[in-house]
Structure formats: structure tokens, C-alpha cells
Write a protein that holds these residues in place. Structure first.
Motif, PDB file in Angstrom:
ATOM      1  N   SER A   5       0.876  -1.052   0.196  1.00  0.00           N
ATOM      2  CA  SER A   5       0.015  -0.104  -0.023  1.00  0.00           C
ATOM      3  C   SER A   5       0.773   1.344   0.248  1.00  0.00           C
ATOM      4  O   SER A   5       2.292   1.348   0.196  1.00  0.00           O
ATOM      5  CB  SER A   5      -0.880   0.004   1.465  1.00  0.00           C
ATOM      6  N   ALA A   6       0.410   2.447  -0.118  1.00  0.00           N
ATOM      7  CA  ALA A   6       1.007   3.675  -0.070  1.00  0.00           C
ATOM      8  C   ALA A   6       1.907   3.951   0.906  1.00  0.00           C
ATOM      9  O   ALA A   6       3.004   4.553   1.186  1.00  0.00           O
ATOM     10  CB  ALA A   6      -0.054   4.796  -0.652  1.00  0.00           C
ATOM     11  N   ASP A   7       1.149   3.426   2.350  1.00  0.00           N
ATOM     12  CA  ASP A   7       1.614   3.656   3.661  1.00  0.00           C
ATOM     13  C   ASP A   7       2.929   2.645   3.798  1.00  0.00           C
ATOM     14  O   ASP A   7       3.940   3.357   4.655  1.00  0.00           O
ATOM     15  CB  ASP A   7       0.655   3.348   4.548  1.00  0.00           C
ATOM     16  N   GLU A   8       3.005   1.816   3.255  1.00  0.00           N
ATOM     17  CA  GLU A   8       4.081   0.687   3.417  1.00  0.00           C
ATOM     18  C   GLU A   8       5.233   0.836   2.403  1.00  0.00           C
ATOM     19  O   GLU A   8       6.224   0.266   2.567  1.00  0.00           O
ATOM     20  CB  GLU A   8       3.533  -0.792   3.242  1.00  0.00           C
ATOM     21  N   PHE A   9       5.329   1.450   1.368  1.00  0.00           N
ATOM     22  CA  PHE A   9       6.104   1.712   0.386  1.00  0.00           C
ATOM     23  C   PHE A   9       7.579   1.688   0.713  1.00  0.00           C
ATOM     24  O   PHE A   9       8.377   1.116   0.351  1.00  0.00           O
ATOM     25  CB  PHE A   9       5.736   2.445  -0.719  1.00  0.00           C
ATOM     26  N   GLU A  10       7.688   3.049   1.264  1.00  0.00           N
ATOM     27  CA  GLU A  10       9.186   3.231   2.004  1.00  0.00           C
ATOM     28  C   GLU A  10       9.609   2.183   2.926  1.00  0.00           C
ATOM     29  O   GLU A  10      10.741   1.984   2.808  1.00  0.00           O
ATOM     30  CB  GLU A  10       9.012   4.568   2.631  1.00  0.00           C
ATOM     31  N   SER A  11       8.857   1.786   4.025  1.00  0.00           N
ATOM     32  CA  SER A  11       9.321   0.778   4.760  1.00  0.00           C
ATOM     33  C   SER A  11       9.558  -0.565   3.876  1.00  0.00           C
ATOM     34  O   SER A  11      10.488  -1.320   4.273  1.00  0.00           O
ATOM     35  CB  SER A  11       8.470   0.533   5.896  1.00  0.00           C
ATOM     36  N   PHE A  12       8.974  -0.955   2.939  1.00  0.00           N
ATOM     37  CA  PHE A  12       8.925  -2.015   2.251  1.00  0.00           C
ATOM     38  C   PHE A  12      10.483  -2.089   1.412  1.00  0.00           C
ATOM     39  O   PHE A  12      11.329  -2.921   1.261  1.00  0.00           O
ATOM     40  CB  PHE A  12       8.064  -2.185   0.952  1.00  0.00           C
ATOM     41  N   LEU A  13      10.880  -0.888   0.913  1.00  0.00           N
ATOM     42  CA  LEU A  13      12.004  -0.576   0.340  1.00  0.00           C
ATOM     43  C   LEU A  13      13.324  -0.677   1.093  1.00  0.00           C
ATOM     44  O   LEU A  13      14.395  -1.301   0.867  1.00  0.00           O
ATOM     45  CB  LEU A  13      12.131   0.805  -0.463  1.00  0.00           C
ATOM     46  N   ARG A  14      13.042  -0.415   2.559  1.00  0.00           N
ATOM     47  CA  ARG A  14      14.210  -0.343   3.412  1.00  0.00           C
ATOM     48  C   ARG A  14      14.224  -2.011   4.053  1.00  0.00           C
ATOM     49  O   ARG A  14      15.329  -2.303   4.788  1.00  0.00           O
ATOM     50  CB  ARG A  14      13.890   0.556   4.561  1.00  0.00           C
ATOM     51  N   GLU A  15      13.488  -2.863   3.634  1.00  0.00           N
ATOM     52  CA  GLU A  15      13.362  -4.381   4.386  1.00  0.00           C
ATOM     53  C   GLU A  15      14.617  -5.233   3.946  1.00  0.00           C
ATOM     54  O   GLU A  15      15.125  -5.858   4.718  1.00  0.00           O
ATOM     55  CB  GLU A  15      12.213  -5.216   4.120  1.00  0.00           C
ATOM     56  N   SER A  16      15.051  -4.906   2.579  1.00  0.00           N
ATOM     57  CA  SER A  16      16.161  -5.646   2.125  1.00  0.00           C
ATOM     58  C   SER A  16      17.045  -4.769   1.361  1.00  0.00           C
ATOM     59  O   SER A  16      16.592  -3.605   1.056  1.00  0.00           O
ATOM     60  CB  SER A  16      15.614  -6.653   1.369  1.00  0.00           C
ATOM     61  N   GLU A  17      18.293  -5.094   0.935  1.00  0.00           N
ATOM     62  CA  GLU A  17      18.901  -4.072   0.171  1.00  0.00           C
ATOM     63  C   GLU A  17      18.486  -4.233  -1.249  1.00  0.00           C
ATOM     64  O   GLU A  17      18.772  -3.367  -1.883  1.00  0.00           O
ATOM     65  CB  GLU A  17      20.571  -4.993   0.184  1.00  0.00           C
ATOM     66  N   TYR A  18      17.596  -5.239  -1.685  1.00  0.00           N
ATOM     67  CA  TYR A  18      17.150  -5.159  -3.086  1.00  0.00           C
ATOM     68  C   TYR A  18      15.679  -5.390  -3.022  1.00  0.00           C
ATOM     69  O   TYR A  18      15.181  -6.211  -2.309  1.00  0.00           O
ATOM     70  CB  TYR A  18      18.002  -6.312  -3.890  1.00  0.00           C
ATOM     71  N   ALA A  19      14.923  -4.591  -4.044  1.00  0.00           N
ATOM     72  CA  ALA A  19      13.572  -4.804  -3.850  1.00  0.00           C
ATOM     73  C   ALA A  19      13.230  -4.770  -5.592  1.00  0.00           C
ATOM     74  O   ALA A  19      13.799  -3.924  -6.183  1.00  0.00           O
ATOM     75  CB  ALA A  19      12.885  -3.503  -3.165  1.00  0.00           C
ATOM     76  N   VAL A  20      12.280  -5.652  -5.800  1.00  0.00           N
ATOM     77  CA  VAL A  20      11.872  -5.629  -7.301  1.00  0.00           C
ATOM     78  C   VAL A  20      10.272  -5.454  -6.853  1.00  0.00           C
ATOM     79  O   VAL A  20       9.452  -6.326  -6.160  1.00  0.00           O
ATOM     80  CB  VAL A  20      12.006  -6.996  -7.796  1.00  0.00           C
TER      81      VAL A  20
END
Length: 166
Positions: A42-57
Motif C-alpha cells: 500500500s502507499a503507507d508501506e512503500f518506503e518501509s518495504f524498500l528498506r526491508e532488504s538491500e534489493y527490492a523488485v
């Protein structure tokens, strides 16, 4: 009057105005993200999702894009299963998260965005080999689409030569 099943025939249970549509979509999204390596973001989770791991797709798509779900989705799922231990995979419905979709150069759907340490590395439109591109992301290689043209045609030879030069 209430008919069998508890539904009032005066309401449009299957129409676009049904009152529980949002809750049902959210529940389906939650179930889908719990059972797969691909998370609905969701829009609220986007930034934290990108910080969860070094790589994101991240797959940017829309619920109305049926061709993408049938043809491209299995490739994306295969990549998420292959690299689940090193890369976080997510999906965003562009109709639900317009602000996030605007932050990425999306010109068509589906678009897959590749992130390293929270920064956008590449955003590629259309069908692609997500598995090999995720591997390139991990290895620090440039992320480019592999375009193949039939060599038998003159156009294919010309375009293939043009791409090899660049």
C-alpha cells in the motif's frame, strides 16, 4: 424480503456499488500476500518495504490488466521464489496507489521497478525475464532488457545489430 442466502434482492450484490467491495479486495490482497513471496504494497508501506532488504523488485500493474496476470505474472512469481532469500518482491496496484505510481516513470503496464538500497535503479515496461534481471541487480550489473528479434528477417538483423552497438 430476504431470499435464501440472506441477500436482499433489492441490493446489487455483484455490482460495482456493493458496500463490501473495498473490504473484500483488501482481504484478498492480504491473503495473496501471506501465501506468496510477493507482497501487495500500500502507499503507507512503500518506503518501509524498500528498506526491508538491500534489493527490492516491485511490479506496478492494475487489476483490469488481465493479459499481464495470465502471461507475465508466472514469470514474476518464479523470480520471487528463486530470490526470496535475497530480494523482496512486491506489487502495487496503480489505480489504488496513484502517488507511488507517479514517483516511478511508468509509461505503460506492467512496469517492473528495480531498487538497490531504496534507490530506483531501473523501471522496465512490459514482459521481461525478471529472474535474470534480479540476478543482475544482486550482482551490481546494469539492468537492461534483453530484446530478441527473429534473425531471419531483415528488420530483425538490423535491429539486432543496432542494439549490439549500443
Amino acid at each position: 424480503m430476504v431470499v435464501a442466502g440472506g441477500c436482499d434482492p433489492g441490493t446489487r450484490a455483484l455490482g460495482p456499488d456493493r458496500p463490501h467491495k473495498g473490504r473484500l479486495q483488501e482481504r484478498a490482497r492480504r491473503i495473496r500476500s501471506e501465501t506468496m513471496a510477493i507482497r501487495a504494497i500500500s502507499a503507507d508501506e512503500f518506503e518501509s518495504f524498500l528498506r526491508e532488504s538491500e534489493y527490492a523488485v516491485v511490479l506496478f500493474d492494475a487489476s483490469w490488466n488481465a493479459a499481464s496476470k495470465e502471461e507475465f505474472r508466472p514469470r514474476f512469481e518464479a523470480a520471487s521464489e528463486t530470490y526470496a532469500d535475497r530480494v523482496v518482491f512486491g506489487e502495487i496496484d496503480c489505480d489504488d496507489s496513484v502517488e507511488i505510481a507517479r514517483s516511478v516513470p511508468i509509461v505503460n503496464l506492467p512496469t517492473v521497478a528495480y531498487y538497490r538500497r531504496g534507490g530506483l535503479i531501473a523501471a522496465l515496461v512490459g514482459y521481461q525475464n525478471v529472474t535474470s534481471l534480479a540476478q543482475a541487480l544482486i550482482e551490481g550489473k546494469p539492468i537492461r532488457r534483453e530484446i530478441e528479434f527473429p534473425i531471419t528477417s531483415n528488420l530483425g538483423r538490423f535491429l539486432g545489430a543496432l542494439i549490439r552497438r549500443s
